[in-house]
Design an enzyme around this catalytic site. Structure first.
Site, PDB file in Angstrom:
ATOM      1  CG  HIS A 171       1.794  22.839  31.128  1.00  0.00           C
ATOM      2  ND1 HIS A 171       2.271  22.222  30.003  1.00  0.00           N
ATOM      3  CD2 HIS A 171       2.104  24.152  30.997  1.00  0.00           C
ATOM      4  CE1 HIS A 171       2.843  23.126  29.219  1.00  0.00           C
ATOM      5  NE2 HIS A 171       2.755  24.303  29.793  1.00  0.00           N
ATOM      6  CE  LYS A 213      -1.350  23.775  28.693  1.00  0.00           C
ATOM      7  NZ  LYS A 213      -1.851  25.113  28.327  1.00  0.00           N
TER       8      LYS A 213
HETATM    9  N1  LIG Z   1       0.849  31.955  25.410  1.00  0.00           N
HETATM   10  C1  LIG Z   1       1.487  31.846  26.595  1.00  0.00           C
HETATM   11  O1  LIG Z   1       2.661  32.218  26.736  1.00  0.00           O
HETATM   12  C2  LIG Z   1       0.744  31.272  27.780  1.00  0.00           C
HETATM   13  C3  LIG Z   1       1.362  31.173  29.028  1.00  0.00           C
HETATM   14  C4  LIG Z   1       0.601  30.731  30.111  1.00  0.00           C
HETATM   15  C5  LIG Z   1      -0.726  30.372  29.923  1.00  0.00           C
HETATM   16  N2  LIG Z   1      -1.268  30.448  28.684  1.00  0.00           N
HETATM   17  C6  LIG Z   1      -2.681  30.153  28.432  1.00  0.00           C
HETATM   18  O2  LIG Z   1      -3.437  31.280  28.866  1.00  0.00           O
HETATM   19  C7  LIG Z   1      -4.737  30.862  29.297  1.00  0.00           C
HETATM   20  C8  LIG Z   1      -5.001  31.385  30.704  1.00  0.00           C
HETATM   21  O3  LIG Z   1      -4.076  30.813  31.593  1.00  0.00           O
HETATM   22  P1  LIG Z   1      -4.173  31.103  33.178  1.00  0.00           P
HETATM   23  O4  LIG Z   1      -3.109  30.252  33.763  1.00  0.00           O
HETATM   24  O5  LIG Z   1      -4.206  32.561  33.469  1.00  0.00           O
HETATM   25  O6  LIG Z   1      -5.613  30.460  33.497  1.00  0.00           O
HETATM   26  P2  LIG Z   1      -6.596  30.826  34.703  1.00  0.00           P
HETATM   27  O7  LIG Z   1      -7.614  29.737  34.735  1.00  0.00           O
HETATM   28  O8  LIG Z   1      -5.819  31.119  35.942  1.00  0.00           O
HETATM   29  O9  LIG Z   1      -7.288  32.192  34.219  1.00  0.00           O
HETATM   30  C9  LIG Z   1      -8.257  32.289  33.216  1.00  0.00           C
HETATM   31  C10 LIG Z   1      -9.196  33.416  33.594  1.00  0.00           C
HETATM   32  O10 LIG Z   1     -10.115  33.654  32.509  1.00  0.00           O
HETATM   33  C11 LIG Z   1     -11.359  33.982  33.087  1.00  0.00           C
HETATM   34  N3  LIG Z   1     -12.443  33.850  32.117  1.00  0.00           N
HETATM   35  C12 LIG Z   1     -13.185  32.745  31.805  1.00  0.00           C
HETATM   36  N4  LIG Z   1     -14.082  33.057  30.834  1.00  0.00           N
HETATM   37  C13 LIG Z   1     -13.903  34.374  30.543  1.00  0.00           C
HETATM   38  C14 LIG Z   1     -14.513  35.269  29.633  1.00  0.00           C
HETATM   39  N5  LIG Z   1     -15.532  34.894  28.832  1.00  0.00           N
HETATM   40  N6  LIG Z   1     -14.064  36.559  29.581  1.00  0.00           N
HETATM   41  C15 LIG Z   1     -13.064  36.967  30.378  1.00  0.00           C
HETATM   42  N7  LIG Z   1     -12.429  36.153  31.282  1.00  0.00           N
HETATM   43  C16 LIG Z   1     -12.855  34.877  31.346  1.00  0.00           C
HETATM   44  C17 LIG Z   1     -11.481  33.051  34.294  1.00  0.00           C
HETATM   45  O11 LIG Z   1     -12.446  33.507  35.220  1.00  0.00           O
HETATM   46  C18 LIG Z   1     -10.046  33.099  34.830  1.00  0.00           C
HETATM   47  O12 LIG Z   1      -9.880  34.136  35.797  1.00  0.00           O
HETATM   48  C19 LIG Z   1      -4.729  29.332  29.133  1.00  0.00           C
HETATM   49  O13 LIG Z   1      -5.288  28.992  27.886  1.00  0.00           O
HETATM   50  C20 LIG Z   1      -3.245  28.973  29.174  1.00  0.00           C
HETATM   51  O14 LIG Z   1      -2.963  27.759  28.475  1.00  0.00           O
HETATM   52  C21 LIG Z   1      -0.562  30.892  27.619  1.00  0.00           C
END
Ligand SMILES: NC(=O)c1ccc[n+]([C@@H]2O[C@H](COP(=O)([O-])OP(=O)(O)OC[C@H]3O[C@@H](n4cnc5c(N)ncnc54)[C@H](O)[C@@H]3O)[C@@H](O)[C@H]2O)c1
Length: 239
Positions: free
Chosen positions: A135, A139
Site C-alpha cells: 500500500h 496508510k
Molecule cells: N474498506 C475499503 O474498501 C477501504 C479502501 C480504501 C481505504 N480504506 C480505509 O479508509 C480509511 C481512509 O482512507 P483514505 O485513503 O481516505 O485516508 P485519508 O487519510 O486520505 O483520509 C482520511 C480523512 O479522515 C479525516 N478525519 C480524521 N479524523 C476525523 C474525524 N474525527 N472525523 C471526520 N474525519 C476525520 C482526515 O482529515 C482525512 O481527510 C483508512 O482507514 C483506509 O485504510 C478502506
C-alpha cells in the site's frame, strides 16, 4: 439518496464523485476540522452516512450515526478491537452498520477464490500460505484490513493454522503477513501457497480507488431501510 460523507480524504473524494455520478446528493461533509458538527441534528436530513476516516475516530463516528438511527457504511480499517461493540449495538436494533475491510467487488471474489483453494489444499497439508500486501506510504494501519480478512478466511479452512502474524514475527501455526509501504499503491494483495514441489499464487491489484468507492456507494444504497450488521456477503448474495 442524501449522503453524509464522514472523512473527506482520498476515499471521501472518490466516493463523492461516484455518488454524484449515480444521481445521489452529498448533504453533509465532515472532516477532521469540523468533526464536532457530526451529531443527531446534522444527520437528521440524511439517508445514509459513509465513513472513511482514521482508526482513532471510526468507532465514535459510527456510534454517533447508529445512535441517530442513520445507516452507516464504514470502510475505515485498523479499529477491529472496537468493531464487535459497534456490531452488537447495531444488532440490538439500533440502526444499520455496513462494514467491510475492502469494498472492491473484485477483492470479495478474490476472498471466495482463496476460501475454495484453501479448502482443497487442506486435504494435503503440504502447502504453507503467506500473504504480502502493498500500500501507499500514507496508510496508517499494518497489516491491511484486507490482509487480516484474507488470513482469517484461509486459516478457517486450514486445520494446521490458527491466526496470523505480521513479519518479522514468525510462528509456524500462524499465517505470515508481510506489509510493504511504497509510493502511491492503492492496494495489492498477493497470496502464496508453497509446497516443496510447487507454488500457487493469487494476486489482486487495485488499479485505482474507484473500485472501493463504487462498492461503498452500492453498500450505502443497499443499507437503506435495513437494520443490524451488514456485509459484502449479503450485498453480493453469497451468504
Ligand atoms: N474498506 C475499503 O474498501 C477501504 C479502501 C480504501 C481505504 N480504506 C480505509 O479508509 C480509511 C481512509 O482512507 P483514505 O485513503 O481516505 O485516508 P485519508 O487519510 O486520505 O483520509 C482520511 C480523512 O479522515 C479525516 N478525519 C480524521 N479524523 C476525523 C474525524 N474525527 N472525523 C471526520 N474525519 C476525520 C482526515 O482529515 C482525512 O481527510 C483508512 O482507514 C483506509 O485504510 C478502506
Amino acid at each position: 439518496m442524501k449522503i453524509a460523507l464522514i472523512g473527506y480524504g482520498k476515499m471521501g473524494h472518490e466516493i463523492e464523485a461516484i455518488a454524484l455520478e449515480r444521481g445521489h446528493t452529498i448533504e453533509l461533509i465532515i472532516d477532521h476540522n469540523n468533526s464536532d458538527q457530526l451529531n443527531e441534528k446534522s444527520l437528521a436530513n440524511v439517508d445514509v452516512a459513509i465513513e472513511f476516516t482514521t482508526p482513532e475516530s471510526a468507532f465514535e463516528n459510527v456510534m454517533t450515526c447508529l445512535r441517530a438511527n442513520t445507516p452507516v457504511v464504514s470502510g475505515t480499517t485498523g479499529w477491529l478491537q472496537k468493531l464487535d461493540e459497534a456490531k452488537a449495538f447495531a444488532n440490538a436494533g439500533n440502526g444499520a452498520l455496513f462494514n467491510a475491510s475492502n469494498y472492491s467487488i473484485g477483492v470479495n471474489i478474490f476472498f471466495i477464490a482463496n476460501k475454495i483453494l484453501a479448502s482443497y489444499l487442506n486435504k494435503t497439508n503440504n502447502y504453507k500460505p503467506s500473504i504480502c500486501e502493498i500500500h501507499h506510504t500514507q496508510k496508517k494501519d499494518a497489516p491491511s484490513g484486507t490482509a487480516i480478512t484474507l488470513a482469517k478466511i484461509i486459516e478457517n479452512e486450514l486445520s494446521n493454522y490458527n491466526g496470523w502474524s505480521l513479519l518479522p514475527e514468525i510462528d509456524e501455526q500462524k499465517i505470515p503477513i508481510e506489509a510493504i509501504r511504497e509510493g502511491s499503491v492503492p492496494g495489492t494483495h498477493i497470496v502464496t501457497y508453497s509446497s516443496a514441489e510447487d507454488e500457487i499464487t493469487f494476486t489482486h491489484k487495485a488499479k485505482s480507488r474507484k473500485g472501493f468507492a463504487l462498492g461503498a456507494v452500492l453498500a450505502a444504497e443497499y443499507s437503506i431501510g435495513k437494520k443490524g450488521f451488514l456485509t459484502m456477503d449479503s450485498l453480493l448474495g453469497i451468504d
